[in-house]
Design a protein around this motif. Structure first.
Motif, PDB file in Angstrom:
ATOM      1  N   LEU A   6       0.571  -1.408  -0.062  1.00 11.51           N
ATOM      2  CA  LEU A   6       0.027  -0.402   0.482  1.00 11.51           C
ATOM      3  C   LEU A   6       0.944   1.244   0.399  1.00 11.51           C
ATOM      4  O   LEU A   6       1.600   0.864   0.559  1.00 11.51           O
ATOM      5  CB  LEU A   6      -1.172  -0.030   1.231  1.00 11.51           C
ATOM      6  N   SER A   7       0.299   2.259  -0.435  1.00 10.94           N
ATOM      7  CA  SER A   7       1.395   3.711  -0.853  1.00 10.94           C
ATOM      8  C   SER A   7       0.269   4.776  -1.493  1.00 10.94           C
ATOM      9  O   SER A   7      -0.442   4.663  -1.366  1.00 10.94           O
ATOM     10  CB  SER A   7       2.286   3.223  -2.082  1.00 10.94           C
ATOM     11  N   LYS A   8       1.160   5.552  -0.085  1.00 12.83           N
ATOM     12  CA  LYS A   8       0.361   7.220  -0.489  1.00 12.83           C
ATOM     13  C   LYS A   8       1.109   8.363  -0.924  1.00 12.83           C
ATOM     14  O   LYS A   8       1.962   7.988  -0.104  1.00 12.83           O
ATOM     15  CB  LYS A   8      -0.275   7.617   0.905  1.00 12.83           C
ATOM     16  N   ASP A   9       0.898   9.404  -1.167  1.00 12.03           N
ATOM     17  CA  ASP A   9       1.484  10.484  -0.506  1.00 12.03           C
ATOM     18  C   ASP A   9       0.920  11.786  -0.544  1.00 12.03           C
ATOM     19  O   ASP A   9       0.087  11.680  -1.609  1.00 12.03           O
ATOM     20  CB  ASP A   9       2.509  10.680  -2.138  1.00 12.03           C
ATOM     21  N   SER A  10       1.171  12.687  -0.034  1.00 11.42           N
ATOM     22  CA  SER A  10       0.330  13.666   0.548  1.00 11.42           C
ATOM     23  C   SER A  10       0.037  15.057  -1.171  1.00 11.42           C
ATOM     24  O   SER A  10       0.004  15.947  -1.046  1.00 11.42           O
ATOM     25  CB  SER A  10       0.268  14.725   1.407  1.00 11.42           C
ATOM     26  N   GLU A  17       5.002   6.646  -0.622  1.00 14.40           N
ATOM     27  CA  GLU A  17       5.323   6.075   0.462  1.00 14.40           C
ATOM     28  C   GLU A  17       3.872   4.848   0.684  1.00 14.40           C
ATOM     29  O   GLU A  17       3.338   4.870   0.902  1.00 14.40           O
ATOM     30  CB  GLU A  17       5.861   7.167   1.313  1.00 14.40           C
ATOM     31  N   THR A  18       5.206   3.767   1.105  1.00 11.23           N
ATOM     32  CA  THR A  18       3.988   2.862   1.176  1.00 11.23           C
ATOM     33  C   THR A  18       4.162   2.961   2.933  1.00 11.23           C
ATOM     34  O   THR A  18       4.918   3.448   3.359  1.00 11.23           O
ATOM     35  CB  THR A  18       5.778   1.355   0.851  1.00 11.23           C
ATOM     36  N   CYS A  19       3.162   1.296   3.066  1.00  7.91           N
ATOM     37  CA  CYS A  19       2.864   2.118   4.010  1.00  7.91           C
ATOM     38  C   CYS A  19       1.819   1.066   4.644  1.00  7.91           C
ATOM     39  O   CYS A  19       1.839   0.010   3.832  1.00  7.91           O
ATOM     40  CB  CYS A  19       1.803   3.103   4.646  1.00  7.91           C
ATOM     41  N   ASP A  20       1.921   0.054   6.201  1.00 15.79           N
ATOM     42  CA  ASP A  20       1.222  -0.534   6.331  1.00 15.79           C
ATOM     43  C   ASP A  20      -0.424  -0.933   6.061  1.00 15.79           C
ATOM     44  O   ASP A  20      -0.987  -1.958   6.285  1.00 15.79           O
ATOM     45  CB  ASP A  20       1.857  -1.154   7.864  1.00 15.79           C
ATOM     46  N   SER A  21      -0.747   0.307   6.142  1.00 14.93           N
ATOM     47  CA  SER A  21      -2.589   0.661   5.963  1.00 14.93           C
ATOM     48  C   SER A  21      -2.708   1.680   5.110  1.00 14.93           C
ATOM     49  O   SER A  21      -2.010   2.682   5.640  1.00 14.93           O
ATOM     50  CB  SER A  21      -3.043   0.637   7.256  1.00 14.93           C
ATOM     51  N   LEU A  22      -3.424   2.414   4.907  1.00 12.85           N
ATOM     52  CA  LEU A  22      -4.663   2.681   4.764  1.00 12.85           C
ATOM     53  C   LEU A  22      -6.326   2.905   4.279  1.00 12.85           C
ATOM     54  O   LEU A  22      -6.804   1.754   5.004  1.00 12.85           O
ATOM     55  CB  LEU A  22      -4.362   2.855   3.121  1.00 12.85           C
ATOM     56  N   THR A  23      -6.612   4.389   4.557  1.00 14.42           N
ATOM     57  CA  THR A  23      -8.186   4.740   4.779  1.00 14.42           C
ATOM     58  C   THR A  23      -8.423   5.028   3.952  1.00 14.42           C
ATOM     59  O   THR A  23      -8.166   5.839   3.660  1.00 14.42           O
ATOM     60  CB  THR A  23      -7.911   6.050   6.332  1.00 14.42           C
ATOM     61  N   PHE A  24      -9.745   4.777   3.752  1.00 12.45           N
ATOM     62  CA  PHE A  24     -10.211   4.619   1.817  1.00 12.45           C
ATOM     63  C   PHE A  24     -11.404   5.495   2.800  1.00 12.45           C
ATOM     64  O   PHE A  24     -12.172   5.270   2.951  1.00 12.45           O
ATOM     65  CB  PHE A  24     -10.682   3.887   1.359  1.00 12.45           C
ATOM     66  N   LEU A  25     -12.208   6.400   1.715  1.00 15.75           N
ATOM     67  CA  LEU A  25     -12.632   7.301   1.660  1.00 15.75           C
ATOM     68  C   LEU A  25     -13.854   7.299   1.315  1.00 15.75           C
ATOM     69  O   LEU A  25     -13.531   7.677  -0.152  1.00 15.75           O
ATOM     70  CB  LEU A  25     -12.719   8.795   2.640  1.00 15.75           C
ATOM     71  N   PHE A  74      14.433  -2.901 -14.925  1.00 18.40           N
ATOM     72  CA  PHE A  74      14.281  -1.312 -14.219  1.00 18.40           C
ATOM     73  C   PHE A  74      14.118  -1.401 -12.896  1.00 18.40           C
ATOM     74  O   PHE A  74      14.243  -2.453 -12.215  1.00 18.40           O
ATOM     75  CB  PHE A  74      12.315  -1.278 -14.611  1.00 18.40           C
ATOM     76  N   THR A  75      14.417  -0.670 -12.224  1.00 23.87           N
ATOM     77  CA  THR A  75      14.836  -0.151 -10.976  1.00 23.87           C
ATOM     78  C   THR A  75      13.551  -0.042 -10.432  1.00 23.87           C
ATOM     79  O   THR A  75      13.710   1.512 -10.640  1.00 23.87           O
ATOM     80  CB  THR A  75      16.148  -0.030 -10.433  1.00 23.87           C
ATOM     81  N   VAL A  76      12.462  -0.639  -9.896  1.00 20.62           N
ATOM     82  CA  VAL A  76      11.554  -0.485  -9.442  1.00 20.62           C
ATOM     83  C   VAL A  76      11.212  -1.440  -8.316  1.00 20.62           C
ATOM     84  O   VAL A  76      11.404  -2.686  -8.039  1.00 20.62           O
ATOM     85  CB  VAL A  76       9.731  -0.546 -10.752  1.00 20.62           C
ATOM     86  N   GLU A  77      10.225  -0.741  -7.978  1.00 16.15           N
ATOM     87  CA  GLU A  77       9.669  -1.226  -6.612  1.00 16.15           C
ATOM     88  C   GLU A  77       7.838  -1.311  -5.679  1.00 16.15           C
ATOM     89  O   GLU A  77       7.577  -0.299  -6.955  1.00 16.15           O
ATOM     90  CB  GLU A  77      10.731  -1.823  -4.903  1.00 16.15           C
ATOM     91  N   ALA A  78       7.703  -1.655  -5.055  1.00 17.44           N
ATOM     92  CA  ALA A  78       6.126  -1.406  -4.459  1.00 17.44           C
ATOM     93  C   ALA A  78       6.162   0.781  -4.631  1.00 17.44           C
ATOM     94  O   ALA A  78       7.179   0.652  -3.665  1.00 17.44           O
ATOM     95  CB  ALA A  78       5.746  -1.611  -3.682  1.00 17.44           C
ATOM     96  N   GLY A  79       4.982   1.249  -5.136  1.00 12.53           N
ATOM     97  CA  GLY A  79       5.557   3.034  -4.931  1.00 12.53           C
ATOM     98  C   GLY A  79       5.973   3.135  -5.431  1.00 12.53           C
ATOM     99  O   GLY A  79       6.201   4.591  -5.918  1.00 12.53           O
ATOM    100  N   THR A  80       7.403   2.914  -6.497  1.00  8.02           N
ATOM    101  CA  THR A  80       8.020   3.745  -7.139  1.00  8.02           C
ATOM    102  C   THR A  80       6.832   3.658  -8.537  1.00  8.02           C
ATOM    103  O   THR A  80       7.085   5.189  -8.359  1.00  8.02           O
ATOM    104  CB  THR A  80       8.868   2.369  -8.348  1.00  8.02           C
TER     105      THR A  80
END
Length: 178
Positions: A6-10, A17-25, A74-80
């Protein structure tokens, strides 16, 4: 079928940025993500018409694409590549429009269309745009950079949560870029 990252960025940056959880609205997107809102947040679309409905609240990518890109050098990973939800075992690109994606206990997303790869991919790594585009047997352009969705039912999603699908009524509508 499950969530592997999971990823988000403001802010409107290419990677998230990857994270362990996300809040969906419901009706808005992901809390704390730059694309959260009921009207369009994608910069080029805001410039064209800021009152458009936001059909790009959530970006989903299949982890198999990340593996394919890595195998191609390619150099990619989660969130890239800017996705919010990285899935495993879901053929996202073959889903019809309006498919419901249920994640975990409560969250329901409705598929709106394909992500249209843009030049930002090449700004990140030369050749990446071409790597997420292909042609089918008929010569039609195939966009492989994931799908977009809106939040029908909100809640919290955690890495490892299961995913299930509910297909829309037939006839199915093919995904187009949104």
């Amino acid at each position: 079928m499950k969530v592997v990252s999971l990823s988000k960025d403001s802010e409107h940056r290419f990677s998230k940025e990857t994270c362990d959880s996300l809040t969906f609205l419901k009706g808005l997107g992901i809390e704390g993500d730059a694309h959260c809102g009921d009207t369009v947040k994608h910069r080029s679309r805001v410039k064209a018409d800021p009152s458009q409905p936001n059909l790009r609240q959530v970006h989903l990518v299949h982890s198999e694409l990340i593996s394919e890109l890595q195998e191609s050098g390619f150099t990619v990973e989660a969130g890239t590549i800017g996705e919010n939800v990285l899935t495993e075992g879901v053929e996202l690109l073959s889903l019809p429009r309006n498919t419901l994606i249920m994640i975990g206990a409560k969250v329901v997303l409705r598929v709106t269309g394909l992500r249209n790869p843009c030049a930002q991919l090449d700004n990140y790594q030369r050749g990446l745009t071409k790597a997420v585009l292909a042609r089918d047997e008929a010569g039609n352009l195939v966009r492989k950079a994931g799908i977009m969705a809106v939040v029908e039912e909100g809640g919290i999603v955690n890495v490892g949560d299961s995913i299930s699908l509910q297909m829309p009524p037939k006839p199915y509508k093919a995904l187009e870029r949104v």
